[in-house]
Motif scaffolding. Sequence first.
Motif, mmCIF file in Angstrom:
data_model
loop_
_atom_site.group_PDB
_atom_site.id
_atom_site.type_symbol
_atom_site.label_atom_id
_atom_site.label_comp_id
_atom_site.label_asym_id
_atom_site.label_seq_id
_atom_site.Cartn_x
_atom_site.Cartn_y
_atom_site.Cartn_z
ATOM 1 N N LEU A 1 -0.356 -4.799 -3.559
ATOM 2 C CA LEU A 1 -0.503 -3.585 -4.010
ATOM 3 C C LEU A 1 -1.881 -2.854 -3.479
ATOM 4 C CD1 LEU A 1 0.071 -3.917 -7.938
ATOM 5 C CD2 LEU A 1 1.305 -2.437 -6.173
ATOM 6 N N ARG A 2 -2.222 -3.362 -2.145
ATOM 7 C CA ARG A 2 -3.149 -2.536 -1.281
ATOM 8 C C ARG A 2 -2.818 -1.022 -1.191
ATOM 9 N NH1 ARG A 2 -4.857 -3.237 3.949
ATOM 10 N NH2 ARG A 2 -5.667 -5.268 3.336
ATOM 11 N N ASP A 3 -3.756 -0.266 -1.033
ATOM 12 C CA ASP A 3 -3.396 1.236 -0.939
ATOM 13 C C ASP A 3 -2.834 1.959 -2.107
ATOM 14 O OD1 ASP A 3 -4.774 1.031 1.610
ATOM 15 O OD2 ASP A 3 -2.871 1.031 2.438
ATOM 16 N N ALA A 4 -2.850 1.069 -3.485
ATOM 17 C CA ALA A 4 -1.891 1.462 -4.515
ATOM 18 C C ALA A 4 -2.364 2.836 -4.949
ATOM 19 C CB ALA A 4 -2.142 0.628 -5.528
ATOM 20 N N ASP A 5 -3.625 3.407 -4.743
ATOM 21 C CA ASP A 5 -4.451 4.703 -4.959
ATOM 22 C C ASP A 5 -3.320 5.804 -4.362
ATOM 23 O OD1 ASP A 5 -5.366 3.783 -2.492
ATOM 24 O OD2 ASP A 5 -6.496 5.609 -2.515
ATOM 25 N N GLN A 6 -2.635 5.370 -3.249
ATOM 26 C CA GLN A 6 -1.583 6.346 -2.792
ATOM 27 C C GLN A 6 -0.543 6.890 -3.606
ATOM 28 O OE1 GLN A 6 -0.790 5.349 1.146
ATOM 29 N NE2 GLN A 6 -2.696 5.420 1.903
ATOM 30 N N LEU A 7 -0.347 6.001 -4.498
ATOM 31 C CA LEU A 7 0.739 6.369 -5.580
ATOM 32 C C LEU A 7 0.315 6.640 -6.786
ATOM 33 C CD1 LEU A 7 3.982 6.382 -5.764
ATOM 34 C CD2 LEU A 7 3.802 4.080 -6.682
ATOM 35 N N VAL A 8 -0.600 5.908 -7.124
ATOM 36 C CA VAL A 8 -1.579 6.276 -8.437
ATOM 37 C C VAL A 8 -2.698 6.557 -8.260
ATOM 38 C CG1 VAL A 8 -1.937 5.166 -10.713
ATOM 39 C CG2 VAL A 8 -0.028 4.153 -9.548
ATOM 40 N N PRO A 9 -3.060 7.872 -8.233
ATOM 41 C CA PRO A 9 -4.442 8.337 -7.820
ATOM 42 C C PRO A 9 -5.585 7.968 -8.609
ATOM 43 C CG PRO A 9 -2.896 9.970 -7.631
ATOM 44 C CD PRO A 9 -2.176 9.031 -8.431
ATOM 45 N N ALA A 10 -5.176 7.411 -9.812
ATOM 46 C CA ALA A 10 -6.334 7.152 -10.814
ATOM 47 C C ALA A 10 -6.908 5.899 -10.449
ATOM 48 C CB ALA A 10 -5.735 7.079 -12.111
ATOM 49 N N LEU A 11 -6.296 5.115 -9.576
ATOM 50 C CA LEU A 11 -6.728 3.826 -9.200
ATOM 51 C C LEU A 11 -7.717 3.915 -8.190
ATOM 52 C CD1 LEU A 11 -3.570 1.660 -8.917
ATOM 53 C CD2 LEU A 11 -5.385 1.388 -10.364
ATOM 54 N N PRO A 12 -9.000 3.033 -8.035
ATOM 55 C CA PRO A 12 -9.891 3.291 -6.831
ATOM 56 C C PRO A 12 -9.306 2.634 -5.536
ATOM 57 C CG PRO A 12 -10.283 1.266 -8.130
ATOM 58 C CD PRO A 12 -9.259 2.100 -8.855
ATOM 59 N N PRO A 13 -9.755 3.484 -4.546
ATOM 60 C CA PRO A 13 -9.180 3.503 -3.214
ATOM 61 C C PRO A 13 -9.297 1.866 -2.557
ATOM 62 C CG PRO A 13 -10.938 5.006 -3.233
ATOM 63 C CD PRO A 13 -10.914 4.471 -4.518
ATOM 64 N N GLU A 14 -10.201 1.132 -3.129
ATOM 65 C CA GLU A 14 -10.303 -0.152 -2.602
ATOM 66 C C GLU A 14 -9.470 -1.072 -3.349
ATOM 67 O OE1 GLU A 14 -12.631 1.514 -3.675
ATOM 68 O OE2 GLU A 14 -13.579 0.527 -5.429
ATOM 69 N N PHE A 15 -8.691 -0.565 -4.512
ATOM 70 C CA PHE A 15 -7.846 -1.504 -5.211
ATOM 71 C C PHE A 15 -7.010 -2.439 -4.661
ATOM 72 C CE2 PHE A 15 -3.861 -2.125 -7.639
ATOM 73 C CZ PHE A 15 -4.773 -2.951 -8.869
ATOM 74 N N ALA A 16 -7.094 -3.566 -4.740
ATOM 75 C CA ALA A 16 -5.987 -4.576 -4.285
ATOM 76 C C ALA A 16 -5.992 -5.952 -4.833
ATOM 77 C CB ALA A 16 -6.052 -4.704 -2.642
ATOM 78 N N LEU A 17 -4.820 -6.560 -5.132
ATOM 79 C CA LEU A 17 -5.110 -7.732 -5.578
ATOM 80 C C LEU A 17 -5.269 -8.769 -4.282
ATOM 81 C CD1 LEU A 17 -1.889 -7.636 -8.205
ATOM 82 C CD2 LEU A 17 -4.208 -7.383 -8.645
ATOM 83 N N ARG A 18 -6.262 -9.471 -4.442
ATOM 84 C CA ARG A 18 -6.526 -10.177 -3.125
ATOM 85 C C ARG A 18 -6.208 -11.730 -3.513
ATOM 86 N NH1 ARG A 18 -8.626 -8.018 0.950
ATOM 87 N NH2 ARG A 18 -9.209 -6.049 0.383
ATOM 88 N N LEU A 19 -5.192 -12.272 -2.834
ATOM 89 C CA LEU A 19 -4.775 -13.583 -2.868
ATOM 90 C C LEU A 19 -5.732 -14.735 -2.112
ATOM 91 C CD1 LEU A 19 -1.972 -12.154 -3.304
ATOM 92 C CD2 LEU A 19 -1.334 -14.294 -3.795
ATOM 93 N N TRP A 20 -6.363 -14.081 -1.056
ATOM 94 C CA TRP A 20 -7.501 -15.061 -0.482
ATOM 95 C C TRP A 20 -8.495 -14.140 0.225
ATOM 96 C CZ3 TRP A 20 -2.447 -15.900 1.068
ATOM 97 C CH2 TRP A 20 -1.911 -15.147 2.506
ATOM 98 N N PRO A 21 -9.621 -14.455 0.184
ATOM 99 C CA PRO A 21 -10.785 -13.727 0.931
ATOM 100 C C PRO A 21 -10.437 -13.166 2.175
ATOM 101 C CG PRO A 21 -11.552 -15.779 0.460
ATOM 102 C CD PRO A 21 -10.259 -15.740 -0.185
ATOM 103 N N GLY A 22 -11.026 -12.078 2.394
ATOM 104 C CA GLY A 22 -10.652 -11.618 3.815
ATOM 105 C C GLY A 22 -9.396 -10.892 3.983
ATOM 106 N N ASP A 23 -9.298 -10.119 5.114
ATOM 107 C CA ASP A 23 -7.917 -9.252 5.414
ATOM 108 C C ASP A 23 -7.234 -9.926 6.239
ATOM 109 O OD1 ASP A 23 -7.290 -6.992 4.003
ATOM 110 O OD2 ASP A 23 -8.210 -5.681 5.619
#
Lengths: 206, 218
Positions: free
Chosen positions: B160-182
């Motif tokens: 769900l990275r960039d979920a704010d593009q679909l649900v603008p109420a979410l913060p832009p950095e919202f994402a469920l991280r399964l491990w640290p880093g990108d």
Amino acid sequence: MNARPRSWRAPLAVLIVSLFSGAVLKVVDGYTAARAGMAAEQHLLRDLRQVLPPGYDNDVLKEAVQFTDPDYFGGREKLAIYPARRAGVLIGAALAITSAPGYNAPLRLMIGVEAEGRLHAVRVLEQHETAGLGANVDPRHSDWLARFSGRSLSDPPPERWSVRPDGGEFDALSGATITSRAVTNALHQGLALYAAHRDEIASPPR
Amino acid sequence: MSTSVSCLHGCNVLWRHNPLLVRLLGLCPLLAVSTRLIDGIALSILLAAVGLWTAALVSGTRRLIPPEARAICRALFLATGAGIVTVLLKTFRLDLAAQLGIYVPVMAGCCLLVAQSAEFSGRHPPALSLRSGAGVAAAMAAFLIPFSAAREVLAYGTLLRDADQLVPALPPEFALRLWPGDQGLAVAALPPGALLLLGLVLAIHRRLTPAPPADRRV
């Protein structure tokens, strides 16, 4: 089956359905056009806010100037420059610039410049680079673009204003030399275009 | 229809006869816009809207339109639906529109048009046709959403990275991280990775579905 009375029914049905489709699309477009324009403007304002030096108080969109430059796509492409002023004094500007082709396509960048010609910040407006490699130029994925903040036409000197594989000063993103080269050169060009056209936006429009 | 029969029917539509899996419809958009879970979700919603709109209109007009004009009218209804969702997406979710771009109409055209059986909507009353349309939409979602989730996890280690593009109420950095880093397997976000993953899913699908379905119509 008598074919004759039916022969006009099919074209008529298609005609009516086409008219219906056109009408529905027209209505939807009419209802959303104003909002779509506003949404696009909001996005532009957000991008501008992210790259311009803070503290400006003018209407950046209204004072935007379009111009062409022989060094920018041979003068065939228009370029928008958005001046930022505080109390009428220029404190910086933003340029929406298209780079030379990257790995897949040209990138569209928003470059924020401080009044005296230092790069303030950069945002990627549009890019089609490879996910996980070139796409990492986007500040959403890496802080690679941050290294250009504070740089100017003379820092580094022109012969060093390129990526390291070209003998320049800037490390390329790993695995994405071509994208990095396109962006680095576009930033340098953006600074040069700002310097060349600064006078046109130096004073507020009357 | 008894519950068990409709349950079986549901399994068939979602898995055994899934139009994306069995007939590999919509390969191009599949590779292009299933890199993030949010794209899969958004595309599923949009395609469901277009599919239901088309099914409703086609079956609603089934008495008015002569059989020989049905195919072209169906395509027109579908194109209108795709046009509407594209315009609405541009108006309300510009970031997402930039991301999904041309693929909403492409997917609607190449996939829905073939997957939704024309005769079905044309012959049956709207309620039943809507159910069939919903089945096709659900089948596409059943494939697109897990597939894009898998690619996002493999490529970025997030969901769900960039979920704010679909649900603008979410913060832009919202994402469920399964491990640290990108960092993850960058290839998963690329078309080759999509093909590899698709091949894997197809292999499992063929393995679990003993004989090729005799009746390929959904």
